[in-house]
Design a protein around this motif. Sequence first.
Motif, mmCIF file in Angstrom:
data_model
loop_
_atom_site.group_PDB
_atom_site.id
_atom_site.type_symbol
_atom_site.label_atom_id
_atom_site.label_comp_id
_atom_site.label_asym_id
_atom_site.label_seq_id
_atom_site.Cartn_x
_atom_site.Cartn_y
_atom_site.Cartn_z
ATOM 1 N N ARG A 32 0.834 -1.206 0.000
ATOM 2 C CA ARG A 32 0.000 0.000 0.000
ATOM 3 C C ARG A 32 0.867 1.255 0.000
ATOM 4 O O ARG A 32 0.507 2.273 -0.591
ATOM 5 C CB ARG A 32 -0.928 -0.012 1.220
ATOM 6 N N TYR A 33 1.989 1.194 0.698
ATOM 7 C CA TYR A 33 2.887 2.356 0.713
ATOM 8 C C TYR A 33 3.388 2.656 -0.687
ATOM 9 O O TYR A 33 3.415 3.820 -1.114
ATOM 10 C CB TYR A 33 4.069 2.101 1.651
ATOM 11 N N GLY A 36 0.658 4.138 -2.779
ATOM 12 C CA GLY A 36 0.278 5.481 -2.360
ATOM 13 C C GLY A 36 1.389 6.497 -2.467
ATOM 14 O O GLY A 36 1.207 7.658 -2.066
ATOM 15 N N THR A 37 2.546 6.075 -3.000
ATOM 16 C CA THR A 37 3.699 6.975 -3.050
ATOM 17 C C THR A 37 4.259 7.148 -4.458
ATOM 18 O O THR A 37 4.447 8.276 -4.924
ATOM 19 C CB THR A 37 4.818 6.452 -2.127
ATOM 20 N N GLN A 79 7.503 3.803 6.004
ATOM 21 C CA GLN A 79 6.495 3.423 5.013
ATOM 22 C C GLN A 79 5.106 3.916 5.416
ATOM 23 O O GLN A 79 4.110 3.192 5.350
ATOM 24 C CB GLN A 79 6.492 1.907 4.778
ATOM 25 N N TYR A 80 5.060 5.200 5.793
ATOM 26 C CA TYR A 80 3.783 5.796 6.162
ATOM 27 C C TYR A 80 2.992 6.199 4.925
ATOM 28 O O TYR A 80 3.507 6.860 4.016
ATOM 29 C CB TYR A 80 4.008 7.044 7.016
ATOM 30 N N TYR A 81 1.757 5.782 4.878
ATOM 31 C CA TYR A 81 0.769 6.395 4.010
ATOM 32 C C TYR A 81 -0.411 6.736 4.910
ATOM 33 O O TYR A 81 -0.314 6.596 6.144
ATOM 34 C CB TYR A 81 0.372 5.471 2.840
ATOM 35 N N TYR A 82 -1.510 7.207 4.362
ATOM 36 C CA TYR A 82 -2.572 7.793 5.187
ATOM 37 C C TYR A 82 -3.017 6.866 6.318
ATOM 38 O O TYR A 82 -3.123 7.291 7.477
ATOM 39 C CB TYR A 82 -3.762 8.173 4.307
ATOM 40 N N THR A 148 6.228 12.738 -4.375
ATOM 41 C CA THR A 148 5.389 12.365 -3.244
ATOM 42 C C THR A 148 6.168 11.635 -2.165
ATOM 43 O O THR A 148 5.771 11.646 -0.987
ATOM 44 C CB THR A 148 4.227 11.477 -3.723
ATOM 45 N N GLY A 152 4.780 13.770 0.777
ATOM 46 C CA GLY A 152 3.770 13.070 1.563
ATOM 47 C C GLY A 152 4.108 13.034 3.043
ATOM 48 O O GLY A 152 3.313 13.490 3.892
#
Length: 330
Positions: A32-33, A36-37, A79-82, A148, A152
Amino acid sequence: MTIQIKTLDFEPKRQTFGHVARRLGGDKPATRYQEGTFDIQPTHNFHYKPLWEPDLWQYDVRKTAVVMEDWYKPLDPRQYYYATYNIARANMNQAVDRNFVFVEERGLLTKLSDTGRAGIQRGLLPMRHLHWGANMNMTEICQRGYGTAVTGPCIFSAGDHLGMAQIISRIGLALDGQTGTSLDAAKVVWLQDPAWQGVRQLIEDSFVERDWFQLYVAQTIGINAVLFPLVYRLAEPAWAESVLTVAMLTEFMNDWQAEETRWSDSVVRTVAAESGANRALVSQWAAHWIDRAVVSGRTLSAALLCDEGKAADTAGETARTRARALGLAI
């Protein structure tokens, strides 16, 4: 009558999005990271250049002097996303809430002497304004930055600083019985007390820095690395009788510092390692902003600790050692 249960396996037509697959080198499952990046930022088909900066596009690599072949190299090791960011911060905020409940139920802040309350009001509460300035800087980096992978996490960092400003505000409200008088007094300290004017000038000078990566270095390698440890860890003698209470309520800040350092170190190390020119520029910026943070911190350290600025010098040397470990020439 019999019931027969069967399972069917459906093979997906593709494992991830096309732009992610092209970057990973094939149609492979992506995290997912990564989804989303990678390559989220627009790069083509802009309608017009901004009227306030007509020589540059909205997203333009020329907004910083450092040059990267690929601005998606400096990835976030967290590996932060929302979703992962909010889950992590919700857990940390729950710990903050538990500590506030413990302190407020026992009235630990209201039982302080006038000297103890004055120490918190002068030495800690004005930090809410420094965090607000850091929030503005990280938001500006997100607005002017490229890629991003960097922008981000910058908006996540901006949210962190806003949250820490709110934590300090809660300390002030707990200190004055929810009247807000301590926060009003802390604002006067921020604006007029000589101890804070060097710090205030430093953060306000950073507001006008147009090179977004220099601003990133100023905030993460300079201000964050020198001034936050100075107040939250090195200035414990200033809290005297309330040191344990303050440490409980500012636990988030110390945990955040360790986590954010891991990300910012990775970004600076990657950008500096790209080329000799990048390394020279980033080294110059880091040295400049660390020196400025130390100078502004000396006045604060001398006022809070009566140590002639030694705590600021200690924080500065720690910041320089960290910068050298990242490959910078300081």
